[in-house]
Design an enzyme around this catalytic site. Structure first.
Site, PDB file in Angstrom:
ATOM      1  N   PRO A  27       0.799  -1.214   0.000  1.00  0.00           N
ATOM      2  CA  PRO A  27       0.000   0.000   0.000  1.00  0.00           C
ATOM      3  C   PRO A  27       0.831   1.264   0.000  1.00  0.00           C
ATOM      4  O   PRO A  27       1.906   1.322   0.582  1.00  0.00           O
ATOM      5  CB  PRO A  27      -0.800  -0.098   1.300  1.00  0.00           C
ATOM      6  CG  PRO A  27      -0.372  -1.329   1.979  1.00  0.00           C
ATOM      7  CD  PRO A  27       0.833  -1.842   1.315  1.00  0.00           C
ATOM      8  N   GLU A  28       0.304   2.269  -0.682  1.00  0.00           N
ATOM      9  CA  GLU A  28       0.855   3.617  -0.633  1.00  0.00           C
ATOM     10  C   GLU A  28      -0.083   4.461   0.243  1.00  0.00           C
ATOM     11  O   GLU A  28      -0.973   3.923   0.882  1.00  0.00           O
ATOM     12  CB  GLU A  28       0.957   4.182  -2.057  1.00  0.00           C
ATOM     13  CG  GLU A  28       1.719   3.256  -3.007  1.00  0.00           C
ATOM     14  CD  GLU A  28       1.813   3.776  -4.423  1.00  0.00           C
ATOM     15  OE1 GLU A  28       1.946   4.994  -4.606  1.00  0.00           O
ATOM     16  OE2 GLU A  28       1.747   2.961  -5.360  1.00  0.00           O
ATOM     17  N   ARG A  31       3.882 -11.747   1.777  1.00  0.00           N
ATOM     18  CA  ARG A  31       5.324 -11.821   1.516  1.00  0.00           C
ATOM     19  C   ARG A  31       6.178 -11.573   2.750  1.00  0.00           C
ATOM     20  O   ARG A  31       7.405 -11.662   2.676  1.00  0.00           O
ATOM     21  CB  ARG A  31       5.703 -10.824   0.401  1.00  0.00           C
ATOM     22  CG  ARG A  31       5.462 -11.391  -0.979  1.00  0.00           C
ATOM     23  CD  ARG A  31       5.540 -10.318  -2.043  1.00  0.00           C
ATOM     24  NE  ARG A  31       6.897  -9.859  -2.295  1.00  0.00           N
ATOM     25  CZ  ARG A  31       7.198  -8.919  -3.194  1.00  0.00           C
ATOM     26  NH1 ARG A  31       6.241  -8.346  -3.888  1.00  0.00           N
ATOM     27  NH2 ARG A  31       8.426  -8.557  -3.368  1.00  0.00           N
ATOM     28  N   HIS A  83      -1.832 -16.520   5.962  1.00  0.00           N
ATOM     29  CA  HIS A  83      -1.044 -15.290   5.926  1.00  0.00           C
ATOM     30  C   HIS A  83      -1.234 -14.403   7.149  1.00  0.00           C
ATOM     31  O   HIS A  83      -0.682 -13.300   7.205  1.00  0.00           O
ATOM     32  CB  HIS A  83      -1.389 -14.476   4.670  1.00  0.00           C
ATOM     33  CG  HIS A  83      -0.982 -15.161   3.401  1.00  0.00           C
ATOM     34  ND1 HIS A  83      -1.585 -14.926   2.188  1.00  0.00           N
ATOM     35  CD2 HIS A  83      -0.023 -16.091   3.171  1.00  0.00           C
ATOM     36  CE1 HIS A  83      -1.012 -15.677   1.260  1.00  0.00           C
ATOM     37  NE2 HIS A  83      -0.068 -16.396   1.831  1.00  0.00           N
TER      38      HIS A  83
END
Length: 278
Positions: free
Chosen positions: A2-3, A112, A92
């Site tokens: 995310p930005e 990740r 996750h």
DNA sequence: CGGTTACCCTGGATGC
DNA sequence: TGCATCCAGGGTAACC
């Protein structure tokens, strides 16, 4: 992943559930994300703590615990995100906030595992840590300050915009979108921008980020979702990112996808007609 | 010092 | 189908 707009959307989505609420316990399923504190320390500080507030600083999620419990900072980076509903991919899950209200939970997931979870003793310590590695927030930076900071570097304007030490919050998607809106070529040396161009860029940053926040950010593939698991709407109406060969909304010529110096491995989308190197 | 690259991780898409 | 390869929105340590 995310930005700024995605992190802002996360924070707004978390506030009603977390702000003013008390944590029964913190469950840490992957302690390798922790930085600057141990799993035991974080669990101890979280147990029974009231969340005073959830805010954003650049791409950081800042969770303030009331009393002397300190500040939890979560940096989602590429693939981190929060869920108020049962996560689609339970494998996750890295962190679970169990609330005092029975059964109420907030999940933090990160496919990740590039994200980070940090703890600071107080707001000042967190602010100082942020300031060491970041410039002003992209939604708050003044035009003159942006001009001053860009004038000091000969790098391409796109890598400069994405440098969190120049200004905080812009990543690959919104760098391309703001540069297209301002009609500036991504490889223009940052210091070569005229006052008028910096003015256009500053306005474009505000407008693009505000629109993206309204639309709850950018989703594609299995990436970012809102805290309710919904897709953000920005990429359904954006100008260049992910739109190789599609018509530029200004001139209708094809959008180019390329790689530019100073950005290893990341794609750049721009319009070669509306954004000329000059 | 400014600027650039390697690398951290993993999952999904694509191609053979 | 199976396997290899490439790709990804971030950030930083190490290097030139």
């Amino acid at each position: 992943m995310p930005e700024l707009p995605e992190v802002e959307t996360m924070v707004r989505g978390l506030q009603p559930t977390l702000s003013g609420r008390t944590l029964r316990r913190l469950e840490i399923l992957d302690s390798t994300l922790l930085q600057g504190c141990t799993s035991g320390q974080l669990v101890r500080r979280g147990r029974g703590a009231t969340v005073a507030g959830v805010t954003r600083r650049g791409k950081w999620v800042v969770m303030e615990l009331a009393g002397d419990r300190g500040i939890i900072v979560i940096q989602p980076r590429m693939t981190g995100g929060f869920w108020l509903v049962e996560p689609a991919r339970p494998e996750h899950i890295r962190l679970v906030f169990h609330l005092e209200n029975p059964g109420a939970r907030v999940w933090y997931c990160d496919a990740r595992r590039l994200g980070k979870v940090c703890w600071f003793a107080n707001g000042l310590a967190a602010a100082e840590a942020f300031a060491r590695s970041h410039g002003p927030d992209a939604l708050e930076i003044a035009r003159t300050e942006l001009a001053r900071r860009l004038s000091r570097t000969s790098r391409g304007i796109k890598p400069a915009l994405m440098d969190q030490k120049v200004l905080a919050g812009i990543g690959n998607i919104y760098a391309d979108e703001t540069l297209h809106r301002a009609q500036i070529h991504p490889e223009r040396p940052a210091s070569s921008l005229t006052a008028e161009e910096v003015d256009r860029l500053h306005r474009s940053i505000g407008e693009v980020l505000a629109t993206a926040i309204e639309l709850e950010g950018s989703s594609f593939d299995a990436g970012y979702r809102t805290v309710l698991g919904l897709e953000g709407g920005f990429l359904a109406q954006n100008s260049v990112y992910g739109r190789k060969d599609q018509p530029c909304p200004i001139c209708e010529g094809p959008i180019l996808k390329t790689r530019i110096a100073g950005l290893v491995g990341r794609p750049t989308y721009y319009c070669p007609v509306c954004q000329v190197l000059g």
